[in-house]
Design an enzyme around this catalytic site. Structure first.
Site, PDB file in Angstrom:
ATOM      1  N   TRP A 161     -24.550  54.635 -65.426  1.00  0.00           N
ATOM      2  CA  TRP A 161     -23.621  54.063 -64.721  1.00  0.00           C
ATOM      3  C   TRP A 161     -24.158  52.608 -64.496  1.00  0.00           C
ATOM      4  O   TRP A 161     -25.593  52.339 -64.546  1.00  0.00           O
ATOM      5  CB  TRP A 161     -23.799  54.805 -63.286  1.00  0.00           C
ATOM      6  N   ASN A 193     -23.641  48.998 -61.800  1.00  0.00           N
ATOM      7  CA  ASN A 193     -22.706  48.073 -60.985  1.00  0.00           C
ATOM      8  C   ASN A 193     -23.179  46.623 -60.757  1.00  0.00           C
ATOM      9  O   ASN A 193     -23.112  46.238 -62.059  1.00  0.00           O
ATOM     10  CB  ASN A 193     -22.755  48.689 -59.350  1.00  0.00           C
ATOM     11  N   ASP A 194     -23.785  45.984 -59.908  1.00  0.00           N
ATOM     12  CA  ASP A 194     -23.878  44.557 -60.054  1.00  0.00           C
ATOM     13  C   ASP A 194     -24.390  43.999 -61.225  1.00  0.00           C
ATOM     14  O   ASP A 194     -25.629  44.613 -61.627  1.00  0.00           O
ATOM     15  CB  ASP A 194     -24.574  44.355 -58.814  1.00  0.00           C
ATOM     16  N   GLN A 241     -27.425  46.690 -62.344  1.00  0.00           N
ATOM     17  CA  GLN A 241     -27.818  47.797 -61.630  1.00  0.00           C
ATOM     18  C   GLN A 241     -27.573  48.901 -62.304  1.00  0.00           C
ATOM     19  O   GLN A 241     -26.397  49.113 -62.980  1.00  0.00           O
ATOM     20  CB  GLN A 241     -27.015  47.904 -60.349  1.00  0.00           C
ATOM     21  N   PHE A 292     -32.921  47.538 -56.403  1.00  0.00           N
ATOM     22  CA  PHE A 292     -31.447  46.963 -55.927  1.00  0.00           C
ATOM     23  C   PHE A 292     -31.358  45.718 -56.465  1.00  0.00           C
ATOM     24  O   PHE A 292     -32.294  45.172 -57.365  1.00  0.00           O
ATOM     25  CB  PHE A 292     -31.346  47.186 -54.354  1.00  0.00           C
ATOM     26  N   SER A 293     -30.474  45.114 -56.217  1.00  0.00           N
ATOM     27  CA  SER A 293     -29.898  43.773 -56.963  1.00  0.00           C
ATOM     28  C   SER A 293     -30.840  42.674 -56.417  1.00  0.00           C
ATOM     29  O   SER A 293     -31.567  42.575 -55.502  1.00  0.00           O
ATOM     30  CB  SER A 293     -28.472  43.494 -56.079  1.00  0.00           C
ATOM     31  N   ARG A 325     -30.701  42.598 -48.196  1.00  0.00           N
ATOM     32  CA  ARG A 325     -30.711  42.956 -49.300  1.00  0.00           C
ATOM     33  C   ARG A 325     -30.204  41.563 -50.434  1.00  0.00           C
ATOM     34  O   ARG A 325     -29.318  40.915 -49.988  1.00  0.00           O
ATOM     35  CB  ARG A 325     -30.267  44.250 -49.878  1.00  0.00           C
ATOM     36  N   ASP A 326     -30.538  41.952 -51.791  1.00  0.00           N
ATOM     37  CA  ASP A 326     -29.698  41.245 -52.760  1.00  0.00           C
ATOM     38  C   ASP A 326     -30.399  39.738 -52.533  1.00  0.00           C
ATOM     39  O   ASP A 326     -29.406  38.725 -52.621  1.00  0.00           O
ATOM     40  CB  ASP A 326     -28.427  41.282 -52.990  1.00  0.00           C
ATOM     41  N   GLU A 345     -23.024  41.306 -48.840  1.00  0.00           N
ATOM     42  CA  GLU A 345     -23.962  41.609 -50.022  1.00  0.00           C
ATOM     43  C   GLU A 345     -23.689  40.602 -51.226  1.00  0.00           C
ATOM     44  O   GLU A 345     -22.922  39.897 -51.225  1.00  0.00           O
ATOM     45  CB  GLU A 345     -23.372  43.291 -50.744  1.00  0.00           C
TER      46      GLU A 345
END
Ligand code: FRU
Length: 688
Positions: free
Chosen positions: A240, A242-243, A259, A305-306, A367-368, A423
């Site tokens: 998988w 994502n970002d 991600q 995380f991002s 976050r991020d 986000e």
């Protein structure tokens, strides 16, 4: 592309013969939805060409035997046609909904009648993804060996799986539906088992795409083998994404991190996947850059995380959110900021925490981090996504060395109407203004927003707000300034609510094309494809000029193609102009322009598997009354760019191999095209 030869058409006479033959229950039961119940479920020497009651359209488990547990009691056979996320898309009157009998926690197995293995089979599968505990298996009667297996798409909606069973042709086999999974998505759905020609050719004469884990290449990264695998978009080989994270041009090469969860095509403990390439168009996979700590428990989702990347005097430096799952680690701080470095652009030293507590007013999250060198005071700055009291916000930090950070307050915050947690913020200067990108969730809808305004080194003041992409599948956008001074942006070409039917092949997620951002004359944030995208061209361009379209006209065919058109609105009398993409007689992704209102609509409601929606944006024709469209069609995506900088992006997953036509239709008059072209596009994958 597919290994199937063109299947023969089944004649009506053959069907009638089959309908009266006592043991041939397969095709007729499916087509007529009136299968006579078979009294003998498993003859000693099976001659049936498929399982009895292959679509459960008897309304019960006739022909099927519950061999274990309660997951597949008789009430699992249902006529229910919708669930919380839309239609099931089952066939016939009934289907086997693994949730209906006893929910997610029940386990059990269900066995079909025995039949002679044909050369090919297909069936619809829905329900949870877990190849070890949730699957449909083709089992050989003689030794009980599972020859093929298929798990679900982690969605209730059905996806058709095609199996090549020729290796076992003539052997006695049966299907087994296995549910050994409890908890969320602990069920499997099955419908419409087909054998022989009908397995690959639908009743409408179209050919099913060959999907499913049995068709995934395992030894080689043969991206071309999967009919839903984008060819010129970054995707994970398995698992998988994502970002997009850490996007940068560093030492001349473009880097793209994502991600990433390698072990399943769904979100899990986050890693950073890593790719790089020469032009922000072609990508080569590099080793995973950042990996999460070992799991404390199987449910521990702690991970990386991002975050973002900068060049720190020759060292590739990334800042990311260190996420600690407080379910598995009670009392821990869930989100802190860490920094990691690489001197070769491949191997990263373990990260160090540099911000260990969220600032005040961050109850919704923290976050991020996105790093940038601030031209206002020359210092390093970092924006971090946050929110509190129902308002998304962006926190600002400052540093001189990327290690010691001081909190510089709230950069800006929402008014409560644009999501409770922002986000993936990104702040940059563009064409004399400042632009803020942020991603939100508003009433269950994921949105990529932007604001254009001013920034004084501490606060951002928005002058204008907008949604970055009018389509449904752009989220977590991140940008960088490349060596040529362009502002280049890419985004996760999906979002948290999207369906991901590619899960049946073991992967999910794609990054959008890298795009150049600019401010339009009227102050909007515009996007255009990178000039380097021209290098994807692979084949002969079909080109027409000055064409009048009355009714419908096919420009060409293209599963992976770039379509450009300049509509002459002055000479067009039609009020609606439609461009059908990925089109066949049964499905299409439809782009519609309404002249009177200036709206451009991307309609995926009959595009195939996946999210069904209608996305609308407003487009301004040029002063000379022309409208330019530049469209990138990949195997499971459509990205539309208009001449005035608008974009509409959607993932689409056609069911049929024939769904690749590109057709214009004029309604209520004719369409004048100044020009139109179709260029086949090739792969963006560089060898490792
Ligand atoms: C955005 C996001 C980020 C987070 C990451 C986790 O899509 O929720 O806020 O860092 O995904 O994978």
């Amino acid at each position: 592309m597919s290994r199937w030869k063109a299947p023969k058409l089944i004649s009506v006479a053959a069907l009638l013969v089959a309908a009266t033959a006592p043991i041939s229950v397969n095709v007729t039961a499916h087509r007529a939805h009136a299968a006579p119940a078979q009294p003998h479920a498993a003859p000693a020497r099976p001659q049936a060409t498929g399982p009895v009651n292959p679509g459960f359209d008897t309304g019960d488990l006739t022909g099927w035997t519950v061999t274990e547990g309660t997951a597949f009691g008789p009430t699992a056979v249902t006529t229910t046609d919708t669930y919380w996320g839309g239609p099931f898309h089952h066939r016939g009157s009934h289907h086997l909904w693994g949730y209906a009998a006893a929910g997610d926690d029940a386990t059990g197995t269900l066995r079909s009648s025995s039949f002679t293995a044909p050369t090919r089979m297909s069936f619809l599968v829905g329900g949870g993804w877990d190849p070890e505990r949730l699957y449909v298996a083709l089992v050989r009667d003689s030794d009980g060996r599972a020859l093929l297996r298929q798990t679900g798409p982690e969605d209730e909606a059905y996806v058709r799986i095609v199996w090549d069973t020729s290796a076992w042709r003539g052997q006695a086999v049966h299907l087994e539906v296995v549910d050994r999974k409890t908890g969320g998505w602990g069920h499997l759905n099955l419908d419409d088992v087909r054998t022989g020609d009908a397995a690959v050719r639908d009743d409408n004469g179209l050919t099913f795409r060959t999907l499913g884990q049995a068709n995934q290449p395992t030894a080689t990264r043969d991206y071309a083998a999967d009919p839903l695998r984008p060819q010129f978009h970054y995707t994970p080989y398995q698992g998988w994404i994502n970002d997009p994270n850490g996007v940068i041009q560093w030492r001349g090469r473009h880097h793209l991190f994502s991600q990433y969860y390698p072990d399943a095509p769904k979100w899990g403990p986050m890693h950073w996947a890593h790719a790089e390439g020469p032009d922000a168009v072609h990508w080569r996979d590099l080793p995973v850059a950042l990996t999460p700590p070992p799991r404390a428990t199987p449910t521990d989702n702690s991970g990386i995380f991002s975050g973002s990347a900068v060049d720190d005097d020759g060292t590739l430096t990334v800042a990311y959110t260190k996420f600690t799952d407080t379910g598995a680690h009670p009392g821990a701080t869930p989100e802190t900021v860490a920094v990691a470095t690489s001197t070769d652009g491949v191997v990263f030293a373990p990260g160090t925490e540099v911000i260990t507590e969220a600032p005040p007013g961050s109850s919704a999250g923290f976050r991020d981090p996105k790093l940038f060198r601030d031209p206002v005071d020359g210092r390093w700055k970092m924006v971090v996504g946050s929110g509190d009291g129902g308002r998304g916000k962006v926190q600002l930090y400052a540093s001189d060395d990327l290690r010691t950070w001081s909190y510089a307050g709230v950069l800006t915050e929402g008014d409560g109407t644009t999501g409770a947690m922002w986000e993936c913020p990104d702040l940059f200067e563009l064409d004399g203004k400042w632009v803020l990108l942020y991603s939100t969730n508003e009433g269950g809808r994921s949105l990529q927003r932007y604001a254009v305004g001013t920034y004084d080194g501490a606060r951002f003041s928005a002058e204008r707000h907008g949604v970055l992409d009018g389509g449904g599948d752009v989220y977590a956008a991140q940008s960088y300034r490349d060596d040529a001074g362009r502002r280049v942006m890419t985004a996760w070409m999906s979002d948290w609510n999207a369906k991901e039917p590619t899960r049946v092949g073991g992967w999910a997620g794609a990054q959008s094309l890298h795009r150049e951002l600019f401010l339009t004359a009227d102050g909007r944030l515009g996007q255009r494809p990178l000039a380097a995208a021209d290098s994807l061209a692979d084949g002969r361009t079909i080109r027409v000029t000055d064409r009048t379209v009355d009714g419908s006209w096919r420009l060409g065919r293209g599963d992976t193609a770039r379509i450009r058109a300049v509509l002459d609105l002055g000479g067009t009398t039609a009020d609606t102009v439609t461009l059908r993409l990925k089109a066949s007689a049964a499905e299409a992704t439809v782009l519609r322009y309404e002249k009177s209102t200036g709206t451009l609509t991307l309609d995926t409601s009959a595009a195939g598997y996946g999210t069904r929606a209608t996305y609308t944006t407003h487009v301004e024709p040029r002063a000379d009354a022309t409208l330019a469209l530049d469209i990138f069609v990949d195997r499971s995506s459509v990205e539309v760019f208009t001449g005035d900088g608008a974009a509409l992006t959607a993932r689409v997953y056609p069911r049929y191999r024939e769904s690749d036509a590109v057709e214009f239709t004029a309604t209520g008059g004719h369409l004048r095209l100044k020009s139109a072209s179709l260029t086949p596009l090739g792969s963006a994958v560089l060898p490792d």
